[in-house]
Design an enzyme around this catalytic site. Structure first.
Site, PDB file in Angstrom:
ATOM      1  N   SER A  72     -50.734  -3.837  31.868  1.00  0.00           N
ATOM      2  CA  SER A  72     -49.608  -3.904  31.235  1.00  0.00           C
ATOM      3  C   SER A  72     -48.754  -5.045  31.059  1.00  0.00           C
ATOM      4  O   SER A  72     -47.790  -5.328  30.223  1.00  0.00           O
ATOM      5  CB  SER A  72     -48.553  -2.948  31.864  1.00  0.00           C
ATOM      6  OG  SER A  72     -48.461  -3.498  33.122  1.00  0.00           O
ATOM      7  N   HIS A 112     -49.774   2.644  28.879  1.00  0.00           N
ATOM      8  CA  HIS A 112     -49.736   1.648  27.585  1.00  0.00           C
ATOM      9  C   HIS A 112     -50.698   2.365  26.457  1.00  0.00           C
ATOM     10  O   HIS A 112     -50.825   1.760  25.304  1.00  0.00           O
ATOM     11  CB  HIS A 112     -49.646   0.545  27.891  1.00  0.00           C
ATOM     12  CG  HIS A 112     -48.510   0.133  28.278  1.00  0.00           C
ATOM     13  ND1 HIS A 112     -47.218  -0.124  27.842  1.00  0.00           N
ATOM     14  CD2 HIS A 112     -48.317  -0.239  29.948  1.00  0.00           C
ATOM     15  CE1 HIS A 112     -46.304  -0.462  28.861  1.00  0.00           C
ATOM     16  NE2 HIS A 112     -47.124  -0.733  30.016  1.00  0.00           N
ATOM     17  N   LYS A 127     -43.387   6.002  27.508  1.00  0.00           N
ATOM     18  CA  LYS A 127     -43.679   4.868  26.641  1.00  0.00           C
ATOM     19  C   LYS A 127     -43.796   5.322  25.155  1.00  0.00           C
ATOM     20  O   LYS A 127     -42.695   5.616  24.585  1.00  0.00           O
ATOM     21  CB  LYS A 127     -44.536   3.897  27.409  1.00  0.00           C
ATOM     22  CG  LYS A 127     -44.180   3.203  28.461  1.00  0.00           C
ATOM     23  CD  LYS A 127     -44.986   2.934  29.444  1.00  0.00           C
ATOM     24  CE  LYS A 127     -44.201   1.951  30.385  1.00  0.00           C
ATOM     25  NZ  LYS A 127     -44.915   1.948  31.804  1.00  0.00           N
TER      26      LYS A 127
HETATM   27  C1  LIG Z   1     -44.793   1.829  33.095  1.00  0.00           C
HETATM   28  C2  LIG Z   1     -45.975   1.993  33.875  1.00  0.00           C
HETATM   29  C3  LIG Z   1     -45.966   2.985  34.867  1.00  0.00           C
HETATM   30  C4  LIG Z   1     -44.580   3.653  35.445  1.00  0.00           C
HETATM   31  O1  LIG Z   1     -44.195   4.802  34.580  1.00  0.00           O
HETATM   32  P1  LIG Z   1     -42.770   5.138  34.284  1.00  0.00           P
HETATM   33  O2  LIG Z   1     -42.861   6.459  33.794  1.00  0.00           O
HETATM   34  O3  LIG Z   1     -41.994   3.964  33.726  1.00  0.00           O
HETATM   35  O4  LIG Z   1     -42.269   5.482  35.722  1.00  0.00           O
HETATM   36  C5  LIG Z   1     -47.183   3.127  35.406  1.00  0.00           C
HETATM   37  N1  LIG Z   1     -48.273   2.608  34.937  1.00  0.00           N
HETATM   38  C6  LIG Z   1     -48.395   1.589  33.988  1.00  0.00           C
HETATM   39  C7  LIG Z   1     -49.542   0.906  33.725  1.00  0.00           C
HETATM   40  C8  LIG Z   1     -47.031   1.501  33.570  1.00  0.00           C
HETATM   41  O5  LIG Z   1     -47.000   0.364  32.599  1.00  0.00           O
END
Ligand SMILES: *Cc1c(COP(=O)(O)O)cnc(C)c1O
Length: 632
Positions: free
Chosen positions: A427, A455, A485
């Site tokens: 990320s 992502h 996302k």
């Molecule tokens: C954003 C993210 C999460 C967390 O997800 P949320 O729905 O924002 O709590 C978990 N793993 C990765 C790799 C992320 O980028």
């Protein structure tokens, strides 16, 4: 800026003895409210009931705006330690006769004003030594802005005073010790050191205290210094808001840590975006192009998605009313899980309120003491937290180094279960896991394979189905993703076999002991998934936009690479990254600086995230502004 500002001053006494005093500088419209607040403060002061309260309202004349001194807190356990700290700080500022200066606090406690001392000869410079110098006509700029006193905050008032005093001609320092026998915290201030709070600077029970201003300069200038202190109206901008609680000792450690973050460029704040989620927003009244949203496909504000949320809220209620295992499961939840399983091509799926919870709840359910987890060193924090919570042995392998993984996995044969977990798209760097090889290694070592597609879902593969589609390979045992996302909603999910999902439903504490997300969320995510399936061209546009942005950066000599929609622009130093992000923002683009602890120290970066809805003109202008900011 036509409205007149007024200084409102209050002082209260009983039998001629001072009880309290305060002053504000506020716009005309706020004067009545301010008078009321100050009167209340006078009449309810802990020191006693006044028999005389004077409130004065006057136009102070042209106001000088000053930037607040920076604040640091030095935690000291004893008065001796506090003195030593004050001595050390002031010595660095060229003030050396500190013992003698401190001894003068015996004289100041009877004075209403401060003592003005020649910093070198220690000669008193005030015309009337019984009265001292009274620094007045000053306030926190917040009062002008919001038209209200932010309540009683001695801490902020002291910073305002210290800031004004250190800007007076000839003043080189200040020492302040409270005359309240129970309050042992004081400060020293200079222009260069800023406001240095010292948590214990005197013995409890001592009534000695006051302020000493230190002067260095020609005698002819003293009159001007006094005029500045007593008459020049000043408002101080950006006074740190540690709040009134900072006066109570148990908060000292927290305050010191926070100030440490600030000094290192690591302080974090929330920016309010005054617009629906999308490629542009309004911040502080200024339009900005947003290059940092995870809403890659512009689905968060899509009318089909928002309508689904609104309709579901009306039909099923705003909240779910309980855990999924009690009363929290409604038809939209079941529909979403079935849809996710279809979309990812697995038997079954399970949804949590956030991706964070999905990771914590899944990892900690699958393995426990006696098991091993192998985790990429750059995995997301929610995976790391799940690992810690599980009680299993955690073996971290080098980032994306599958040889290292294999080597370490071979050392875990004796563990009962082995779980190998990796981000699909990392990320903060935007690079990908080599999934086919990852799966092959896991299978060969009889380890559970788990990937986090936060992502990847909606961003990778021709139709946005993620990393498996990207590589055209099979599934891992545990395929975790987020609804928050590219799908533009919120929530986390796991897709996998029916056995896996049944197990998690029974074992995942984050699933069992937390209220189910509302039906509106579930329905919105379901609708977003349908839009993605109907319009895979969004994914193609996202990819084209990302390639375009990387190429535009390259035109300016900025080399970066990505396999996803995340474009990291490495800066290195935390403060520089922050400064670059601020310049880029001033130019109209929101690309936040990502710093420790989100990334390693010295690896600070701007992290851009591209959306399918960005125009080439926006991306090209953003690249140019980044280049300009990086040049200096
Ligand atoms: C954003 C993210 C999460 C967390 O997800 P949320 O729905 O924002 O709590 C978990 N793993 C990765 C790799 C992320 O980028």
């Amino acid at each position: 800026m036509s409205e007149r500002n007024y200084a409102v001053k209050m002082r209260a006494s009983a039998g001629g003895a001072h009880i309290s005093g305060a002053e504000k500088i506020v716009p005309a419209a706020a004067v009545p409210r301010t008078v009321a607040q100050l009167a209340e403060r006078a009449l309810t002061h802990a020191k006693g009931v006044p028999d005389f309260v004077n409130v004065k309202i006057e136009d102070p004349g042209e106001i000088l705006r000053l930037e607040s001194l920076p604040v640091t807190t030095h935690v000291t356990a004893t008065a001796a330690e506090g003195w030593a700290k004050a001595t050390e700080l002031l010595k660095g500022a060229g003030i050396v006769r500190i013992g003698e200066i401190m001894a003068r606090f015996g004289e100041t406690s009877s004075m209403r004003g401060a003592m003005l001392l020649d910093a070198d000869t220690l000669e008193r410079l005030e015309p009337d030594p019984a009265r001292g110098v009274r620094a007045t006509y000053m306030d926190d700029a917040e009062s002008l802005l919001k038209g209200s006193a932010s309540g009683k905050n001695h801490y902020a008032e002291a910073i305002v005073l210290a800031t004004k005093v250190q800007h007076a001609p000839g003043i080189v320092g200040e020492i302040c010790v409270s005359d309240d026998p129970d309050y042992v915290t004081g400060y020293v201030a200079t222009r260069d050191l800023g406001y240095c709070r010292i948590t214990t600077i005197k013995e409890k029970g001592s009534p000695d205290g006051g302020r000493i201003f230190l002067y260095r300069g020609p005698r002819e200038q003293v009159a001007e210094t006094l005029r500045f202190l007593e008459e020049q109206p000043v408002v101080v901008e950006h006074v740190p808001v540690l709040g009134a609680v900072a006066a109570e000792r148990r908060w000292d450690g927290l305050a010191a840590e926070l100030e440490g973050f600030r000094a290192a460029g690591l302080n974090r704040v929330c920016t309010t975006l005054d617009a629906p989620t999308g490629p542009t927003a309004v911040v502080d009244g200024k339009p900005l192009v947003v290059l940092s949203s995870n809403d890659y496909l512009d689905l968060a504000r899509d009318p089909r998605v928002t309508r689904a949320a609104a309709d579901a809220a009306r039909q099923w209620g705003a909240g779910s009313g309980g855990s999924r295992l009690t009363t929290g499961t409604q038809p939209p939840h079941a529909a979403l899980e079935a849809h996710l399983a279809r979309f990812k091509g697995t038997e079954s799926a399970l949804v949590w309120a956030t991706g964070y919870m999905a990771n914590v709840g899944t990892v900690s359910a699958l393995v426990r003491k006696g098991d091993a987890i192998l985790s990429d060193e750059l995995n997301h924090a929610s995976i790391i937290d799940g690992c810690r919570l599980s009680g299993a042995d955690v073996v971290v392998y080098r980032h994306a180094d599958l040889d290292d993984l294999e080597h370490k996995l071979a050392g875990c044969r004796e563990h009962r279960r082995r779980l190998v977990v990796s981000d699909a798209v990392f990320s903060m760097d935007g690079d990908l896991l080599d999934l086919p090889r990852f799966l092959e290694i896991c299978r060969r070592h009889d380890a559970f394979s788990m990937i986090d597609e936060a992502h990847a879902t909606g961003a990778l593969g021709a139709t946005g189905r993620g990393l498996c589609e990207h590589f055209g390979c099979g599934h891992p045992d545990v395929l975790l993703g987020t609804l928050s996302k590219a799908l533009g909603v919120e929530g986390g999910f796991v897709c996998g076999s029916r056995l896996l999902v049944d197990y998690l439903r029974n074992r995942s504490r984050a699933f069992i002991f937390s209220t189910a997300p509302g039906a509106a969320n579930a329905a919105a995510a379901d609708a977003a998934l349908a839009v993605l399936e109907a319009e895979p061209e969004r994914v193609a546009r996202l990819r084209a936009n990302t390639a375009f942005f990387v190429a535009e950066l390259a035109k300016h000599g900025i080399r970066t690479r990505t396999d996803s929609a995340i474009v990291p622009i490495l800066v290195g130093d935390e403060k520089k990254a922050l400064a670059v992000a601020e310049k880029v923002r001033a130019a109209g683009f929101l690309i936040p600086a990502i710093r420790y602890p989100t990334v390693a120290k010295g690896q600070a970066r701007l992290r851009a995230a591209v959306m399918s809805a960005h125009t080439e003109a926006q991306l090209s202008a953003a690249a140019e502004s980044v280049a300009r900011a990086l040049r200096g």
